[in-house]
Design a protein around this motif. Structure first.
Motif, short mmCIF file in Angstrom:
data_model
loop_
_atom_site.label_atom_id
_atom_site.label_comp_id
_atom_site.label_asym_id
_atom_site.label_seq_id
_atom_site.Cartn_x
_atom_site.Cartn_y
_atom_site.Cartn_z
N LYS A 18 43.80 30.67 28.90
CA LYS A 18 42.85 30.38 29.97
C LYS A 18 43.44 30.71 31.34
O LYS A 18 42.76 31.27 32.21
CB LYS A 18 42.41 28.91 29.92
N ASP A 19 44.71 30.36 31.54
CA ASP A 19 45.38 30.67 32.80
C ASP A 19 45.47 32.18 33.02
O ASP A 19 45.29 32.67 34.13
CB ASP A 19 46.79 30.06 32.84
N TYR A 20 45.74 32.92 31.94
CA TYR A 20 45.79 34.39 32.02
C TYR A 20 44.43 34.93 32.47
O TYR A 20 44.36 35.81 33.33
CB TYR A 20 46.21 34.98 30.67
N LYS B 15 40.79 37.21 36.88
CA LYS B 15 39.69 36.99 37.81
C LYS B 15 40.19 37.05 39.25
O LYS B 15 39.58 37.70 40.11
CB LYS B 15 39.04 35.63 37.53
N GLN B 16 41.33 36.41 39.51
CA GLN B 16 41.89 36.39 40.85
C GLN B 16 42.26 37.81 41.30
O GLN B 16 42.04 38.17 42.46
CB GLN B 16 43.12 35.48 40.90
N GLN B 17 42.81 38.61 40.41
CA GLN B 17 43.17 39.99 40.76
C GLN B 17 41.94 40.79 41.20
O GLN B 17 41.99 41.53 42.18
CB GLN B 17 43.84 40.68 39.57
N VAL B 18 40.83 40.62 40.50
CA VAL B 18 39.60 41.32 40.86
C VAL B 18 39.10 40.83 42.22
O VAL B 18 38.71 41.63 43.07
CB VAL B 18 38.52 41.15 39.78
#
Length: 168
Positions: free
Chosen positions: A141-143, A148-151
């Motif tokens: 889930k953290d991965y 999502k954060q990278q996008v």
């Protein structure tokens, strides 16, 4: 601890298979990587596949090109999930590998990712293992949150500087 077997038919498959290994490392999953040709050394292959369960493997990721029998033969012998990675080939672009891996007979399934889909094979193996490992599920889930954060960071950059500057 659950282990994943990563097996490939040739060292030319290493760049793709390394992507699976990198994901497993990132998620803290133990694995063993091996080069075995199902066609050139069937006795060695058979020993690998029959001993995988006793070595603690819970999933095998098998990459192969062209005739691509390695994943299917693993699935015929190993009683737990096998994930096939079709390798891109110079002859038919990997479609030959894809068809060979995905067209398994009834009763011998191989989960198949995209051509050269090493990273997705690693993620799928992690998700399979996470079904019975709550701590691993949290890491998976953290991965996903990292992705999502990278996008979102890329979009923020695009909005700030515009597409022309972004492409430079």
């Amino acid at each position: 601890m659950a282990k994943v077997g990563i097996v490939m038919g040739s060292d030319s498959d290493m760049p793709v298979m390394a992507k699976a290994a990198e994901i497993l490392e990132k998620l803290g999953i133990e694995y063993e990587m091996t080069i075995i040709s199902a066609h050139r050394e069937p006795d060695v292959f058979y020993e690998y596949a029959t001993s995988a369960e006793s070595k603690g493997f819970k999933v095998i990721i098998a990459g192969a090109g062209k005739a691509a029998h390695l994943p299917g033969m693993c699935a015929a012998i190993f009683p737990m999930p096998v994930i096939g990675i079709p390798m891109k080939t110079s002859d038919l672009g990997g479609v030959d590998s894809l068809y060979s891996i995905v067209q398994m007979p009834s009763g011998i399934p191989v989960a198949t990712v995209a051509i050269n889909g090493g990273a997705n094979a690693g993620i799928l193996a992690a998700k399979i293992l996470a079904a019975s490992d709550p701590e691993l599920l949290e890491r998976v889930k953290d991965y996903s949150k990292e992705l999502k954060q990278q996008v979102q960071e890329k979009d923020a950059k695009l909005q700030e500087i515009g597409y022309k500057a972004y492409m430079k």
